[in-house]
Design an enzyme around this catalytic site. Structure first.
Site, short mmCIF file in Angstrom:
data_model
loop_
_atom_site.label_atom_id
_atom_site.label_comp_id
_atom_site.label_asym_id
_atom_site.label_seq_id
_atom_site.Cartn_x
_atom_site.Cartn_y
_atom_site.Cartn_z
N GLU A 164 0.65 -1.29 -0.10
CA GLU A 164 -0.02 0.12 0.05
C GLU A 164 0.81 1.30 -0.06
O GLU A 164 0.56 2.23 0.71
CB GLU A 164 -1.05 0.16 1.13
CG GLU A 164 -1.82 -1.08 1.25
CD GLU A 164 -2.59 -1.39 2.76
OE1 GLU A 164 -2.88 -0.32 3.30
OE2 GLU A 164 -3.42 -2.27 2.77
N GLU B 89 -6.07 -10.88 -0.57
CA GLU B 89 -6.93 -10.84 0.65
C GLU B 89 -8.53 -10.86 0.29
O GLU B 89 -8.94 -10.02 1.00
CB GLU B 89 -6.52 -9.42 1.35
CG GLU B 89 -4.93 -9.18 1.77
CD GLU B 89 -4.78 -7.82 2.12
OE1 GLU B 89 -5.46 -7.16 2.80
OE2 GLU B 89 -3.34 -7.61 2.33
O1 G3I Z 1 -0.20 -5.52 18.38
C1 G3I Z 1 -1.18 -6.28 19.20
C2 G3I Z 1 -0.37 -7.50 19.65
O2 G3I Z 1 0.73 -7.50 20.14
C3 G3I Z 1 -1.41 -8.69 20.31
O3 G3I Z 1 -1.04 -9.72 20.69
C4 G3I Z 1 -2.88 -8.51 19.69
C5 G3I Z 1 -3.73 -9.43 20.48
O4 G3I Z 1 -5.16 -9.24 19.78
O5 G3I Z 1 -3.45 -7.39 19.48
C6 G3I Z 1 -2.35 -6.68 18.54
O6 G3I Z 1 -3.04 -5.70 17.66
C7 G3I Z 1 -3.37 -6.28 16.37
C8 G3I Z 1 -2.99 -5.56 15.19
O7 G3I Z 1 -3.50 -5.81 14.15
C9 G3I Z 1 -1.59 -4.98 15.29
O8 G3I Z 1 -1.16 -4.28 14.42
C10 G3I Z 1 -4.90 -6.95 16.38
O9 G3I Z 1 -5.11 -7.63 17.32
C11 G3I Z 1 -5.04 -7.46 15.07
O10 G3I Z 1 -6.77 -7.62 14.93
C12 G3I Z 1 -4.96 -6.15 14.11
O11 G3I Z 1 -5.54 -6.09 12.98
C13 G3I Z 1 -5.16 -6.52 11.63
C14 G3I Z 1 -4.68 -5.31 10.76
O12 G3I Z 1 -4.43 -5.86 9.57
C15 G3I Z 1 -3.39 -4.61 11.04
O13 G3I Z 1 -2.19 -5.48 11.07
C16 G3I Z 1 -6.20 -7.47 10.89
O14 G3I Z 1 -6.36 -8.60 11.90
C17 G3I Z 1 -5.79 -7.53 9.56
O15 G3I Z 1 -7.20 -8.15 8.85
C18 G3I Z 1 -5.42 -6.33 8.88
O16 G3I Z 1 -5.14 -6.76 7.47
C19 G3I Z 1 -4.87 -5.76 6.60
C20 G3I Z 1 -3.76 -6.25 5.55
O17 G3I Z 1 -2.69 -6.65 6.52
C21 G3I Z 1 -3.34 -5.31 4.52
N1 G3I Z 1 -4.37 -4.75 3.78
C22 G3I Z 1 -5.71 -4.36 4.60
C23 G3I Z 1 -6.00 -5.29 5.58
C24 G3I Z 1 -7.13 -4.51 6.48
O18 G3I Z 1 -6.76 -3.66 7.13
#
Ligand code: G3I
Length: 466
Positions: free
Chosen positions: A261, A371
């Site tokens: 992105e 995705e």
């Molecule tokens: O950082 C903490 C982690 O240390 C801890 O263990 C965890 C416990 O739940 O929480 C963490 O936060 C997580 C976060 O990402 C960290 O960046 C969240 O739970 C987690 O749900 C979260 O969301 C993800 C997001 O990307 C950010 O990384 C989503 O699950 C995932 O579906 C989403 O995916 C992205 C793609 O990578 C790129 N394209 C868009 C897509 C949707 O945003």
């Protein structure tokens, strides 16, 4: 009387002394054996191997068709073996098996060794279920990987999630646990534990592992986001991270989204910490470092992808992405493009998707629908009317899944890589919780409902392969 009492006292002393000596004798525990990769794998069996354990007299071998050893193969339920290997026989061809051993001495049995996974050669005579996605895809003239986004805590052997994953999917991407903010603790300090678990799951179960993602503005650890060094030092930190991660997973991860992105929705370069500190050539720099790291690690087969969203119905963004890609092609740094496809039942259209993907085809790139999910309630608009997943929405979603699978399947063989769905169950999807999408509401974007029941979208996927 006095003498008798003294005699009694001294024998009591000797008795207690003997007992305490016995108690203080250290009973050394037998170490758990280390099981090794099998040898001589054939249609009917293989040679299971393990290392010697000091003081052991024999070993107890288990062979099972399930990773949690709930389905032991007859004759291999704690089979006693005196050698350091055993030829396992009378198995089925083309079938997944697992083995483990315990060491045994005259008085003790150790704990279990590690578990080794082995697939016998040949064709299984157990018919495969043709309604499993990967089974149907693998029968195509030009098959591709069917991918699933996973989280480490979902990968428990024997769980419904694990069973579906192994039956239906041939590739995995980490939904978030292989991103920079999860792995990079500080400069040169890494937490590999969770990411390693995901990669090992793929490698052990013969499932492709796609790495997602080395550089993404939404997953920058705070130590790097707030980096006090110079811009040149910042670039060196990014280089070090890419180098160390690619090297750590050499031969274990087949492909990486190197940059995710980097283009904004208006077609300009997205204003991120990477652009600000490394300049507009940063995407090429990151690909170059990934390629150099792979080559230095002799991982010459590693595939490098650029990944982005919503290019099919946004021509400014699409053009900008392809300009970026052209530069990477000129520098011979890119193997493929990831099209995220967080789509809705309304958009993008078939023609828009085809046009977008075909631009990558003409450039000879591999294509990863990376995705995929399909909102039925974009912008939470439908729930103003009704908060249920109506039959009408169900069928519209089925048709849209069918459409995109058909488009992907029609691509030339050389351009197909994987079609990855972004999550298994509706209730675990990121969509209903996304504030970014202005969508904290009801939606049902995936292939299985919250009880792991197959939805019509899954049937649509299968029909798209006809
Ligand atoms: O950082 C903490 C982690 O240390 C801890 O263990 C965890 C416990 O739940 O929480 C963490 O936060 C997580 C976060 O990402 C960290 O960046 C969240 O739970 C987690 O749900 C979260 O969301 C993800 C997001 O990307 C950010 O990384 C989503 O699950 C995932 O579906 C989403 O995916 C992205 C793609 O990578 C790129 N394209 C868009 C897509 C949707 O945003």
């Amino acid at each position: 009387m006095k003498i008798k009492f003294l005699l009694l006292l001294s024998s009591l002393f000797f008795f207690l002394n003997a007992c305490s000596k016995e108690d203080s004798t250290v009973i050394e525990n037998l170490e758990n054996p280390l099981a090794n990769a099998p040898k001589d794998v054939n249609d009917n069996g293989f040679r299971a191997k393990w290392n010697y354990v000091s003081k052991s007299k024999s070993y107890l071998l288990d062979v099972s068709t399930t990773e949690n050893f709930s389905a032991l193969v007859p004759n291999y339920n704690s089979k006693e073996v005196t050698d350091l290997n055993e030829v396992v026989v009378s198995l089925t061809g083309g079938t997944q098996y697992y083995y483990r051993v315990r060491a045994k001495s005259e008085t003790q049995t150790s704990g279990y060794s590690n578990v080794i996974s082995v697939v016998t050669t040949g064709t299984s005579n157990v018919p495969e279920d043709p309604t499993f996605l990967k089974v149907k895809v693998n029968k195509l003239a030009n098959p591709f990987f069917v991918g699933m986004a996973v989280k480490a805590n979902q990968l428990n052997a024997g769980s419904p999630y694990d069973v579906i994953l192994k039956n239906e999917f041939s590739s995995i991407s980490a939904e978030y646990e292989m991103k920079m903010d999860q792995i990079s603790v500080a400069s040169g300090v890494y937490n590999w534990t969770v990411a390693d678990k995901i990669v090992a799951y793929g490698n052990t179960n013969n499932i492709n592992v796609h790495g997602h993602a080395l550089v993404w503005h939404n997953s920058v650890p705070s130590w790097l986001a707030n980096y006090a060094g110079t811009d040149a030092e910042f670039s060196l930190e990014v280089k070090k991270y890419i180098t160390d991660v690619v090297t750590h997973y050499k031969g274990k991860v087949k492909s990486w989204d190197v940059v995710n992105e980097s283009i904004a929705d208006n077609g300009s370069m997205r204003n991120t910490v990477f652009l600000r500190r490394m300049g507009p050539n940063y995407v090429n720099d990151c690909f170059k470092w990934a390629r150099e790291a792979a080559n230095a690690a002799a991982d010459t087969q590693l595939l490098l992808f650029y990944n982005d969203y919503a290019t099919s119905d946004n021509s400014n963004k699409q053009n900008a992405v392809y300009t970026l890609i052209d530069k990477l092609i000129t520098d011979k740094l890119i193997d493929g493009v990831g099209f995220q496809m967080h789509n809705t039942i309304f958009a993008p259209s078939k023609i828009q998707i085809e046009k977008d993907l075909n631009r990558a085809v003409t450039k000879g790139l591999k294509i990863h629908i990376s995705e995929l999910d399909m909102q039925v309630n974009p912008g939470n608009a439908q729930s103003n009317l009704t908060a249920t997943f109506t039959n009408e929405l169900r069928l519209a979603q089925k048709a849209k899944y069918k459409e995109i699978v058909k488009i992907y399947n029609a691509l030339p063989k050389a351009n197909k890589y994987a079609l990855t769905v972004w999550g298994m169950k509706d209730n675990e999807s990121w969509i209903p919780f996304s504030t970014e999408l202005n969508h904290p509401g009801n939606d049902w974007p995936l292939l299985y409902d919250s009880n792991f029941a197959i939805k019509s979208s899954h049937t649509g996927f299968l029909e798209g392969l006809d």
